[in-house]
Design a protein around this motif. Sequence first.
Motif, PDB file in Angstrom:
ATOM      1  N   TYR A  61       0.832  -1.204   0.000  1.00  0.00           N
ATOM      2  CA  TYR A  61       0.000   0.000   0.000  1.00  0.00           C
ATOM      3  C   TYR A  61       0.866   1.254   0.000  1.00  0.00           C
ATOM      4  O   TYR A  61       2.016   1.240   0.466  1.00  0.00           O
ATOM      5  CB  TYR A  61      -0.922   0.003   1.221  1.00  0.00           C
ATOM      6  N   ALA A  62       0.300   2.337  -0.508  1.00  0.00           N
ATOM      7  CA  ALA A  62       1.015   3.605  -0.628  1.00  0.00           C
ATOM      8  C   ALA A  62       1.506   4.133   0.712  1.00  0.00           C
ATOM      9  O   ALA A  62       2.511   4.843   0.763  1.00  0.00           O
ATOM     10  CB  ALA A  62       0.133   4.645  -1.327  1.00  0.00           C
ATOM     11  N   ASP A  63       0.821   3.782   1.800  1.00  0.00           N
ATOM     12  CA  ASP A  63       1.239   4.266   3.124  1.00  0.00           C
ATOM     13  C   ASP A  63       2.374   3.429   3.723  1.00  0.00           C
ATOM     14  O   ASP A  63       2.791   3.644   4.855  1.00  0.00           O
ATOM     15  CB  ASP A  63       0.053   4.313   4.089  1.00  0.00           C
ATOM     16  N   GLY A  64       2.872   2.443   2.965  1.00  0.00           N
ATOM     17  CA  GLY A  64       3.973   1.605   3.430  1.00  0.00           C
ATOM     18  C   GLY A  64       3.540   0.301   4.070  1.00  0.00           C
ATOM     19  O   GLY A  64       4.369  -0.569   4.334  1.00  0.00           O
ATOM     20  N   SER A  65       2.253   0.141   4.318  1.00  0.00           N
ATOM     21  CA  SER A  65       1.774  -1.114   4.908  1.00  0.00           C
ATOM     22  C   SER A  65       1.675  -2.190   3.829  1.00  0.00           C
ATOM     23  O   SER A  65       1.713  -1.903   2.629  1.00  0.00           O
ATOM     24  CB  SER A  65       0.429  -0.907   5.600  1.00  0.00           C
ATOM     25  N   HIS A  85      -2.506   0.837  -4.281  1.00  0.00           N
ATOM     26  CA  HIS A  85      -1.701  -0.339  -3.975  1.00  0.00           C
ATOM     27  C   HIS A  85      -1.143  -1.005  -5.224  1.00  0.00           C
ATOM     28  O   HIS A  85      -1.506  -0.660  -6.339  1.00  0.00           O
ATOM     29  CB  HIS A  85      -2.509  -1.352  -3.152  1.00  0.00           C
ATOM     30  N   ASN A  86      -0.266  -1.965  -4.985  1.00  0.00           N
ATOM     31  CA  ASN A  86       0.257  -2.863  -6.004  1.00  0.00           C
ATOM     32  C   ASN A  86       0.004  -4.272  -5.481  1.00  0.00           C
ATOM     33  O   ASN A  86       0.222  -4.548  -4.300  1.00  0.00           O
ATOM     34  CB  ASN A  86       1.757  -2.641  -6.213  1.00  0.00           C
ATOM     35  N   ALA A  87      -0.479  -5.157  -6.346  1.00  0.00           N
ATOM     36  CA  ALA A  87      -0.754  -6.540  -5.962  1.00  0.00           C
ATOM     37  C   ALA A  87       0.199  -7.465  -6.713  1.00  0.00           C
ATOM     38  O   ALA A  87       0.418  -7.298  -7.911  1.00  0.00           O
ATOM     39  CB  ALA A  87      -2.202  -6.900  -6.277  1.00  0.00           C
ATOM     40  N   ILE A  88       0.753  -8.437  -5.991  1.00  0.00           N
ATOM     41  CA  ILE A  88       1.710  -9.377  -6.566  1.00  0.00           C
ATOM     42  C   ILE A  88       1.248 -10.794  -6.253  1.00  0.00           C
ATOM     43  O   ILE A  88       0.997 -11.132  -5.094  1.00  0.00           O
ATOM     44  CB  ILE A  88       3.117  -9.166  -5.976  1.00  0.00           C
ATOM     45  N   ASN A  89       1.156 -11.628  -7.276  1.00  0.00           N
ATOM     46  CA  ASN A  89       0.830 -13.035  -7.067  1.00  0.00           C
ATOM     47  C   ASN A  89       2.103 -13.732  -6.601  1.00  0.00           C
ATOM     48  O   ASN A  89       3.039 -13.921  -7.376  1.00  0.00           O
ATOM     49  CB  ASN A  89       0.311 -13.662  -8.366  1.00  0.00           C
ATOM     50  N   VAL A  90       2.152 -14.107  -5.326  1.00  0.00           N
ATOM     51  CA  VAL A  90       3.327 -14.759  -4.762  1.00  0.00           C
ATOM     52  C   VAL A  90       3.140 -16.275  -4.653  1.00  0.00           C
ATOM     53  O   VAL A  90       3.981 -16.970  -4.076  1.00  0.00           O
ATOM     54  CB  VAL A  90       3.705 -14.153  -3.383  1.00  0.00           C
ATOM     55  N   GLY A  91       2.068 -16.780  -5.241  1.00  0.00           N
ATOM     56  CA  GLY A  91       1.802 -18.214  -5.236  1.00  0.00           C
ATOM     57  C   GLY A  91       2.264 -18.862  -6.528  1.00  0.00           C
ATOM     58  O   GLY A  91       2.961 -18.257  -7.347  1.00  0.00           O
ATOM     59  N   ASP A  92       1.847 -20.101  -6.739  1.00  0.00           N
ATOM     60  CA  ASP A  92       2.278 -20.846  -7.924  1.00  0.00           C
ATOM     61  C   ASP A  92       1.123 -21.201  -8.855  1.00  0.00           C
ATOM     62  O   ASP A  92       1.278 -22.038  -9.740  1.00  0.00           O
ATOM     63  CB  ASP A  92       3.057 -22.097  -7.512  1.00  0.00           C
ATOM     64  N   VAL A  93      -0.049 -20.564  -8.662  1.00  0.00           N
ATOM     65  CA  VAL A  93      -1.192 -20.746  -9.555  1.00  0.00           C
ATOM     66  C   VAL A  93      -1.750 -19.378  -9.936  1.00  0.00           C
ATOM     67  O   VAL A  93      -1.524 -18.390  -9.237  1.00  0.00           O
ATOM     68  CB  VAL A  93      -2.315 -21.590  -8.898  1.00  0.00           C
ATOM     69  N   ASP A  94      -2.468 -19.318 -11.066  1.00  0.00           N
ATOM     70  CA  ASP A  94      -3.128 -18.073 -11.458  1.00  0.00           C
ATOM     71  C   ASP A  94      -4.131 -17.657 -10.394  1.00  0.00           C
ATOM     72  O   ASP A  94      -4.882 -18.495  -9.879  1.00  0.00           O
ATOM     73  CB  ASP A  94      -3.891 -18.239 -12.779  1.00  0.00           C
ATOM     74  N   ILE A  95      -4.146 -16.377 -10.077  1.00  0.00           N
ATOM     75  CA  ILE A  95      -5.172 -15.821  -9.199  1.00  0.00           C
ATOM     76  C   ILE A  95      -6.253 -15.237 -10.105  1.00  0.00           C
ATOM     77  O   ILE A  95      -5.957 -14.481 -11.034  1.00  0.00           O
ATOM     78  CB  ILE A  95      -4.596 -14.741  -8.271  1.00  0.00           C
ATOM     79  N   VAL A  96      -7.486 -15.600  -9.830  1.00  0.00           N
ATOM     80  CA  VAL A  96      -8.625 -15.084 -10.583  1.00  0.00           C
ATOM     81  C   VAL A  96      -9.548 -14.397  -9.589  1.00  0.00           C
ATOM     82  O   VAL A  96      -9.935 -14.978  -8.579  1.00  0.00           O
ATOM     83  CB  VAL A  96      -9.373 -16.213 -11.325  1.00  0.00           C
ATOM     84  N   VAL A  97      -9.884 -13.132  -9.894  1.00  0.00           N
ATOM     85  CA  VAL A  97     -10.732 -12.358  -8.982  1.00  0.00           C
ATOM     86  C   VAL A  97     -11.705 -11.518  -9.797  1.00  0.00           C
ATOM     87  O   VAL A  97     -11.352 -10.955 -10.828  1.00  0.00           O
ATOM     88  CB  VAL A  97      -9.876 -11.481  -8.031  1.00  0.00           C
ATOM     89  N   LEU A  98     -12.932 -11.469  -9.328  1.00  0.00           N
ATOM     90  CA  LEU A  98     -13.958 -10.598  -9.898  1.00  0.00           C
ATOM     91  C   LEU A  98     -14.001  -9.337  -9.044  1.00  0.00           C
ATOM     92  O   LEU A  98     -14.065  -9.431  -7.820  1.00  0.00           O
ATOM     93  CB  LEU A  98     -15.309 -11.315  -9.885  1.00  0.00           C
TER      94      LEU A  98
END
Length: 76
Positions: free
Chosen positions: A33-37, A57-70
């Motif tokens: 998050y932009a506030d450093g959290s 924010h920035n989101a990073i997939n740190v797992g080993d499968v595709d993340i799918v989100v609606l």
Amino acid sequence: RWVIAPDEQTGWHLHDFDYVTIQQSEGRLHLDYADGSEKEIDYVPGTSAVNRAPVEHNAINVGDVDIVVLEIEYKY
């Protein structure tokens, strides 16, 4: 609908509106998050979350499968 491959990032972005996310897959997402959290979310299909704007924010997939989100934004 977003699909985030393993090690892929969304890039920094700002949500100007409240939004709901509905997890469509398993996986692990890291959020900076932009506030450093930061936090990590373990995805469970069918789980939802309400997010209040503004969110930068920035989101990073740190797992080993595709993340799918609606994602549904409330544009009022």
